[in-house]
Design an enzyme around this catalytic site. Structure first.
Site, PDB file in Angstrom:
ATOM      1  N   THR A  83       0.962  -2.689  -3.981  1.00 59.59           N
ATOM      2  CA  THR A  83       0.161  -3.912  -3.841  1.00 59.59           C
ATOM      3  C   THR A  83      -0.690  -4.119  -2.376  1.00 59.59           C
ATOM      4  O   THR A  83      -1.787  -4.474  -2.311  1.00 59.59           O
ATOM      5  CB  THR A  83       0.804  -5.073  -3.982  1.00 59.59           C
ATOM      6  OG1 THR A  83       2.012  -4.924  -3.247  1.00 59.59           O
ATOM      7  CG2 THR A  83       1.232  -5.259  -5.415  1.00 59.59           C
TER       8      THR A  83
ATOM      9  N   ASP B 289       4.986  -0.026   5.017  1.00 60.21           N
ATOM     10  CA  ASP B 289       5.968   0.496   5.531  1.00 60.21           C
ATOM     11  C   ASP B 289       6.091   0.193   6.981  1.00 60.21           C
ATOM     12  O   ASP B 289       7.433  -0.020   7.723  1.00 60.21           O
ATOM     13  CB  ASP B 289       6.116   1.860   5.224  1.00 60.21           C
ATOM     14  CG  ASP B 289       5.976   2.339   3.783  1.00 60.21           C
ATOM     15  OD1 ASP B 289       6.236   1.343   3.020  1.00 60.21           O
ATOM     16  OD2 ASP B 289       5.654   3.512   3.515  1.00 60.21           O
TER      17      ASP B 289
HETATM   18  C1  GLA Z   1       4.619   4.009  -0.141  1.00 66.89           C
HETATM   19  C2  GLA Z   1       3.397   3.591   0.837  1.00 66.89           C
HETATM   20  C3  GLA Z   1       3.180   2.169   0.869  1.00 66.89           C
HETATM   21  C4  GLA Z   1       2.946   1.482  -0.451  1.00 66.89           C
HETATM   22  C5  GLA Z   1       4.404   2.107  -1.301  1.00 66.89           C
HETATM   23  C6  GLA Z   1       4.073   1.454  -2.643  1.00 66.89           C
HETATM   24  O1  GLA Z   1       5.930   3.706   0.424  1.00 66.89           O
HETATM   25  O2  GLA Z   1       3.679   4.341   2.007  1.00 66.89           O
HETATM   26  O3  GLA Z   1       2.078   1.944   1.701  1.00 66.89           O
HETATM   27  O4  GLA Z   1       1.979   1.870  -0.936  1.00 66.89           O
HETATM   28  O5  GLA Z   1       4.315   3.432  -1.451  1.00 66.89           O
HETATM   29  O6  GLA Z   1       4.474   0.035  -2.698  1.00 66.89           O
END
Ligand code: GLA
Length: 362
Positions: free
Chosen positions: A19, A154
């Site tokens: 998202t 993250d």
């Molecule tokens: C990875 C990406 C994030 C996010 C997740 C899925 O962790 O680094 O930015 O898009 O996948 O939610």
């Protein structure tokens, strides 16, 4: 010369997957496990990396460009490149990296490394940046130097983490609202099953999901799927069947994040569990980012007594999280481990997790 020490945690996303780059909502926690970087500037024009996990001696020039550095050292090199590219000072020296975040498990060991490197460099150059700027610079390094087209979740989770709080993030304005997340106070534990499965082709799959979402938004004449949130009948206007399902995941997942935040605030973990189960089904059927191995783990957890379970992270492997009564943690762990072995999959690593503090400079 001085040594500058910074540490940054990995994250578990409780709900709200893929998202972030759709300007929607997600709700991660920072982990207690963290990566520490001890940076000793030496006046040179290179960074030398030593790592507890990967050994030592890798070095790159402060002027390294995308394509010059590969492997795990591309993450620190990307941070240095993005910092310099944003007009901030960078200096050479030795970075000792000690990673406590499991690598390749979908727990954002890479964001932990980026944020720790960035904060250590900022400390050494006496640079003060807002957390949102730190997150964006780290993301730029990951997107444009490493070449992974990831969103901002993250890094925001690693930087904003709080003990016993989940972080309700609205990616439309990058705002972060802490929400009480204390399953222990309700006799529950956050149980994590690391599948130990390698993420095969995950970068290409991630990029193709992102492209699908962009196409779906364009089909609606919108800049982002966020603008379609809550619009009645909007999905029917997306002609391509696959893109329509991808968009349905995003719009329904956004709503689940908001519902989950409300349920957590009310201490209603049955509802939280139910939303986790629905989120997993949506990732499996509409976004198609789970695998038979991951689905088996999620189903087994619920069958043996979890209130809910879902894959966390980008997909195609990594960890499944669940909410389990404390008294049942060991029985559920054993039963899931047996089911995984019976399914012919590699042995998992099972552990409980708590929401921990965000990144800091010591
Ligand atoms: C990875 C990406 C994030 C996010 C997740 C899925 O962790 O680094 O930015 O898009 O996948 O939610």
């Amino acid at each position: 010369m001085n040594t500058f020490v910074a540490q940054a945690p990995g994250r578990i996303n409780l709900i709200g997957e893929h998202t972030d780059y759709n300007l929607g909502f997600s709700m991660p926690i920072a982990l207690e496990e963290r990566t520490t970087v001890r940076f000793s500037p030496d006046g040179s024009d290179r960074i030398t990396l030593r790592s507890n996990e990967k050994g030592g001696g890798i070095s790159f020039a402060l002027t390294a460009r995308p394509g010059d550095v590969d492997g795990w050292s591309a993450y620190p090199a990307g941070v240095v490149w993005a910092l310099a590219g944003s007009g901030h000072p960078v200096v050479g020296g030795t970075m000792e990296v000690s990673s406590g975040v499991p690598i390749g498990a979908g727990l954002s060991s890479s964001a932990a490394l980026e944020c720790a490197v960035l904060l250590a460099m900022n400390a050494a150059t006496d640079t003060n940046l807002d957390r949102i700027d730190v997150a964006r610079i780290a993301q730029r390094g990951e997107n444009d130097f490493v070449g992974a087209p990831t969103g901002l979740m993250d890094q925001l989770a690693s930087l904003h983490g709080e003990v016993d709080r989940a972080l309700l993030i609205d990616f439309d304005d990058s705002s972060v609202r802490p929400v009480v997340f204390d399953p222990a106070a309700n006799g529950l534990a956050l149980l994590v099953v690391n599948s130990n499965a390698a993420h095969q082709h995950s970068t290409g799959e991630y990029a193709s999901r992102r492209e699908s979402c962009t196409r779906a938004a364009h089909a609606l004449g919108l800049g982002s799927l966020r603008r379609a949130q809550g619009v009645e009948g909007v999905l029917d206007r997306i002609e391509d069947e696959v893109d329509r399902r991808r968009a349905r995941h995003i719009l329904t997942e956004n709503q689940r994040v908001l519902d989950c935040a409300a349920a957590m605030s009310a201490g209603d973990f049955r509802r939280v569990g139910d939303l986790m189960i629905r989120s997993h089904a949506s990732m499996r059927d509409d976004f198609e980012i789970t695998t038979p191995h991951i689905d088996l783990i999620a189903e087994s957890l619920v069958e043996h007594g979890a209130l809910g379970a879902r894959m966390t992270g980008g997909g195609f492997g990594g960890c499944v999280i669940s909410v389990v009564p404390v008294a049942d943690v060991s029985a559920v762990s054993d039963a899931v481990t047996r089911d995984i072995a019976d399914g012919g999959f590699p042995a998992p690593t099972v552990f409980t997790a708590r929401a921990g503090a965000g990144a800091s400079v010591k």
